[in-house]
Design a protein around this motif. Sequence first.
Motif, PDB file in Angstrom:
ATOM      1  N   ARG A 114       0.788  -1.254  -0.039  1.00 19.23           N
ATOM      2  CA  ARG A 114      -0.168   0.021  -0.109  1.00 19.23           C
ATOM      3  C   ARG A 114       0.556   1.325  -0.109  1.00 19.23           C
ATOM      4  O   ARG A 114       0.575   2.136  -0.650  1.00 19.23           O
ATOM      5  N   THR A 115       2.090   1.387   0.820  1.00 22.15           N
ATOM      6  CA  THR A 115       2.744   2.469   1.020  1.00 22.15           C
ATOM      7  C   THR A 115       3.469   2.773  -0.325  1.00 22.15           C
ATOM      8  O   THR A 115       3.370   3.827  -0.962  1.00 22.15           O
ATOM      9  N   LEU A 116       3.952   1.719  -1.055  1.00 18.17           N
ATOM     10  CA  LEU A 116       4.792   1.579  -2.410  1.00 18.17           C
ATOM     11  C   LEU A 116       3.695   2.189  -3.448  1.00 18.17           C
ATOM     12  O   LEU A 116       4.109   3.091  -4.092  1.00 18.17           O
ATOM     13  N   ALA A 117       2.541   1.599  -3.546  1.00 17.11           N
ATOM     14  CA  ALA A 117       1.538   1.832  -4.501  1.00 17.11           C
ATOM     15  C   ALA A 117       1.087   3.415  -4.154  1.00 17.11           C
ATOM     16  O   ALA A 117       1.085   4.097  -5.373  1.00 17.11           O
ATOM     17  N   SER A 118       1.184   3.824  -2.992  1.00 19.43           N
ATOM     18  CA  SER A 118       0.557   5.389  -2.844  1.00 19.43           C
ATOM     19  C   SER A 118       1.834   6.047  -3.396  1.00 19.43           C
ATOM     20  O   SER A 118       1.547   7.068  -3.934  1.00 19.43           O
ATOM     21  N   ARG A 119       3.017   5.828  -3.126  1.00 20.27           N
ATOM     22  CA  ARG A 119       4.277   6.597  -3.889  1.00 20.27           C
ATOM     23  C   ARG A 119       3.989   6.645  -5.405  1.00 20.27           C
ATOM     24  O   ARG A 119       4.311   7.468  -5.953  1.00 20.27           O
ATOM     25  N   SER A 120       3.638   5.534  -6.142  1.00 20.49           N
ATOM     26  CA  SER A 120       3.655   5.470  -7.364  1.00 20.49           C
ATOM     27  C   SER A 120       2.592   6.273  -8.075  1.00 20.49           C
ATOM     28  O   SER A 120       2.717   7.103  -8.948  1.00 20.49           O
ATOM     29  N   VAL A 121       1.437   6.388  -7.055  1.00 23.97           N
ATOM     30  CA  VAL A 121       0.355   7.187  -7.446  1.00 23.97           C
ATOM     31  C   VAL A 121       0.621   8.707  -7.428  1.00 23.97           C
ATOM     32  O   VAL A 121       0.675   9.299  -8.536  1.00 23.97           O
ATOM     33  N   ALA A 122       1.480   9.104  -6.389  1.00 27.60           N
ATOM     34  CA  ALA A 122       1.942  10.496  -6.204  1.00 27.60           C
ATOM     35  C   ALA A 122       2.779  10.832  -7.059  1.00 27.60           C
ATOM     36  O   ALA A 122       2.783  12.131  -7.746  1.00 27.60           O
ATOM     37  N   SER A 123       3.938   9.982  -7.594  1.00 24.84           N
ATOM     38  CA  SER A 123       4.628  10.360  -8.775  1.00 24.84           C
ATOM     39  C   SER A 123       3.905  10.620  -9.915  1.00 24.84           C
ATOM     40  O   SER A 123       4.461  11.475 -10.621  1.00 24.84           O
ATOM     41  N   ALA A 124       3.279   9.752 -10.176  1.00 25.77           N
ATOM     42  CA  ALA A 124       2.321   9.757 -11.562  1.00 25.77           C
ATOM     43  C   ALA A 124       1.735  11.269 -11.580  1.00 25.77           C
ATOM     44  O   ALA A 124       1.562  11.913 -12.573  1.00 25.77           O
ATOM     45  N   GLN A 125       1.062  11.529 -10.457  1.00 26.88           N
ATOM     46  CA  GLN A 125       0.310  12.556 -10.346  1.00 26.88           C
ATOM     47  C   GLN A 125       1.165  13.962 -10.644  1.00 26.88           C
ATOM     48  O   GLN A 125       0.812  14.874 -11.444  1.00 26.88           O
ATOM     49  N   VAL A 126       2.308  13.845 -10.177  1.00 29.38           N
ATOM     50  CA  VAL A 126       3.416  15.010 -10.363  1.00 29.38           C
ATOM     51  C   VAL A 126       3.581  15.318 -11.833  1.00 29.38           C
ATOM     52  O   VAL A 126       3.777  16.587 -12.311  1.00 29.38           O
ATOM     53  N   ILE A 127       3.873  14.443 -12.647  1.00 25.70           N
ATOM     54  CA  ILE A 127       4.077  14.450 -14.010  1.00 25.70           C
ATOM     55  C   ILE A 127       3.075  14.566 -14.859  1.00 25.70           C
ATOM     56  O   ILE A 127       3.129  14.510 -15.987  1.00 25.70           O
ATOM     57  N   ASN A 128       1.752  14.455 -14.165  1.00 27.67           N
ATOM     58  CA  ASN A 128       0.533  14.648 -15.006  1.00 27.67           C
ATOM     59  C   ASN A 128       0.272  13.644 -16.089  1.00 27.67           C
ATOM     60  O   ASN A 128      -0.239  13.864 -17.055  1.00 27.67           O
ATOM     61  N   ASP A 129       0.664  12.312 -15.680  1.00 26.76           N
ATOM     62  CA  ASP A 129       0.599  11.277 -16.622  1.00 26.76           C
ATOM     63  C   ASP A 129      -0.706  10.543 -16.184  1.00 26.76           C
ATOM     64  O   ASP A 129      -0.710   9.514 -15.439  1.00 26.76           O
ATOM     65  N   THR A 130      -2.023  10.618 -16.781  1.00 28.61           N
ATOM     66  CA  THR A 130      -3.221  10.382 -16.307  1.00 28.61           C
ATOM     67  C   THR A 130      -3.193   8.671 -16.764  1.00 28.61           C
ATOM     68  O   THR A 130      -3.883   8.105 -15.548  1.00 28.61           O
ATOM     69  N   SER A 131      -2.733   8.216 -17.658  1.00 30.90           N
ATOM     70  CA  SER A 131      -2.366   6.792 -17.633  1.00 30.90           C
ATOM     71  C   SER A 131      -2.170   5.891 -16.622  1.00 30.90           C
ATOM     72  O   SER A 131      -2.662   4.937 -16.243  1.00 30.90           O
ATOM     73  N   LEU A 132      -0.667   6.417 -16.293  1.00 33.04           N
ATOM     74  CA  LEU A 132      -0.051   5.988 -14.964  1.00 33.04           C
ATOM     75  C   LEU A 132      -1.099   6.032 -13.772  1.00 33.04           C
ATOM     76  O   LEU A 132      -1.214   5.032 -13.055  1.00 33.04           O
ATOM     77  N   VAL A 133      -1.437   7.234 -13.625  1.00 34.40           N
ATOM     78  CA  VAL A 133      -2.574   7.438 -12.359  1.00 34.40           C
ATOM     79  C   VAL A 133      -3.729   6.680 -12.451  1.00 34.40           C
ATOM     80  O   VAL A 133      -3.960   5.817 -11.449  1.00 34.40           O
ATOM     81  N   LEU A 134      -4.361   6.535 -13.549  1.00 32.55           N
ATOM     82  CA  LEU A 134      -5.381   5.303 -13.615  1.00 32.55           C
ATOM     83  C   LEU A 134      -4.946   3.985 -13.160  1.00 32.55           C
ATOM     84  O   LEU A 134      -5.665   3.336 -12.217  1.00 32.55           O
ATOM     85  N   ARG A 135      -3.936   3.466 -13.890  1.00 36.41           N
ATOM     86  CA  ARG A 135      -3.392   2.155 -13.458  1.00 36.41           C
ATOM     87  C   ARG A 135      -3.112   1.875 -12.179  1.00 36.41           C
ATOM     88  O   ARG A 135      -3.406   0.824 -11.441  1.00 36.41           O
ATOM     89  N   PHE A 136      -2.287   3.014 -11.718  1.00 40.06           N
ATOM     90  CA  PHE A 136      -1.730   2.645 -10.188  1.00 40.06           C
ATOM     91  C   PHE A 136      -2.746   2.982  -9.098  1.00 40.06           C
ATOM     92  O   PHE A 136      -2.720   2.166  -8.151  1.00 40.06           O
ATOM     93  N   SER A 137      -3.460   3.804  -9.406  1.00 38.29           N
ATOM     94  CA  SER A 137      -4.609   4.129  -8.324  1.00 38.29           C
ATOM     95  C   SER A 137      -5.584   3.121  -8.353  1.00 38.29           C
ATOM     96  O   SER A 137      -6.337   2.611  -7.058  1.00 38.29           O
ATOM     97  N   LEU A 138      -6.013   2.322  -9.289  1.00 41.10           N
ATOM     98  CA  LEU A 138      -6.810   0.907  -9.240  1.00 41.10           C
ATOM     99  C   LEU A 138      -5.974   0.002  -8.330  1.00 41.10           C
ATOM    100  O   LEU A 138      -6.633  -0.885  -7.943  1.00 41.10           O
ATOM    101  N   ASP A 139      -4.936  -0.258  -9.043  1.00 44.16           N
ATOM    102  CA  ASP A 139      -4.062  -1.298  -8.003  1.00 44.16           C
ATOM    103  C   ASP A 139      -3.932  -0.883  -6.453  1.00 44.16           C
ATOM    104  O   ASP A 139      -4.105  -1.928  -5.669  1.00 44.16           O
TER     105      ASP A 139
END
Length: 505
Positions: A241-266
């Motif tokens: 959960r901690t690592l997935a939260s970090r991945s979502v945060a980094s994807a949000q920083v770079i405005n990559d919606t494809s990554l945010v969608l995939r990582f937030s669902l995981d």
Amino acid sequence: MEQRDPLTAGYVTHMDLRVRVLLNAGRLPEANALFDEVVNRTPPGTDRWVHAAILVHRATMAWRLGRIPLALELAAEGWLDFDPETTDHPAAAQTLSTLGYLLEGMGHRHGALDILRKAMKIARRANGPDALAQCLQRLGGTLNFRAASGPAAAAPAIFAEAKGYLAEGLTLHTVDDHVHRGLLGAYSRSLAGVGELEHAEKVARQVLDLALEAKDHWGKAVGNWVLAVVCRERGELVAARTLASRSVASAQVINDTSLVLRFSLDLADICTELDDSVGEAAALRYSVAAGTRANESLQEGLGQALEQRLLAVQAQQAKVAAEEAAARDPLTGLANRLGLERAAALLLESTASRGRVPWLVLVDVDWFKGVNDDAGHAAGDAALREIAQLLRRECRTDDLVARWAGDEFVVLLGDNGSGSPSTDHEVGPTVAERIRAAVDGHDWSMVLGTARRPTVSIGVAAGPAKLDQLFAAADMALYRAKRHGRNRVEVEPLVHEITETMSGN
């Protein structure tokens, strides 16, 4: 300053590379400002394939910056006259690969995968390691996403296919650190997908170390995502959960919606397994927000594209109106000399194709200087407008009526009347006589008062000839009409008969 960049297998400015670095570092305002400086610049001496690759690469940058209409415009321009079946150029592979990446982000998934596979084939034929590395990275990464989001039963085979492409890419020598990190990140996810968790963890941590060194949030997002997947498979859900939260945060920083969608669902799935309803709800909000942003970006982009299309249509209409105005006499509303010259060739060709003889009627106002002197220039202009109306009235709609210059008018008669070609020799003189009589019999009192009434002298010529030949023949007839007393019609022999006489036949 310029340097060789494997992204295009050609030459791009440092600013192109800097935009990508700023985007991946999450410095979006700076990336946007720099992109404005670079977007319309093309390095000199680039061939068509490299130029296309540069344009499509910039399209992906515009897409990530949320500038949808510009992304579509750049992609379309880069794809213009692009035939990937006829080339082995590495830049052609780069162009297709980037287009596939862009289409995947837009949601055109089936088309994206086909294009990415075609790009890889071209890169193999081109024997360019930089191009092939990027193509393999994008194809493998796309397959990873398909496996992660598709049916669980099909996932292992898709991950295995992706792993093979990515492993090959890592054997290639490439000087682009971004592509290398991309290959490592995607490869680590494929390893996790086929159950090689220890190897996946090792490669993912290598990706994180490289990303931290390069200040690359994209690499951090992917590295943490893979580690979260590994921890989840091991049952280490809190760490996942901690690592997935970090991945979502980094994807949000770079405005990559494809990554945010995939990582937030995981992340939501991990929270569900932990019975963490608050975390699950937050993760789903990230997912919904990312999806909403993607839809809003598309809707806004389509709206902007529509506005741009409207402006383009208006500009085209203004251009046509300006061209029409340039070809029209402002005083009489008739075609001017330019308008006559533009339209004459088509009318003459059309008339000849029907087996008919074209006629040119040259009309000159008699003693017009005297009209201006007696009644004034305003009255003279009014008289010219009246004559223009009389010409229109006595000619067919399809005939070309023009003000040649000053008080001189031209009528070009094409396929006139419903008679047979054998009666063509009557058409020009008949129309000319109607014009002369109409002007001579017109009531000029309202326009000129008691001033001298205008009449016209007319020269007529016919023949399968060009406009200048017809005009020269009609001018000879007009000269005779003037010399023989004015207010009369004179007809010149057929132009081809004149030519025969001059040649001695």
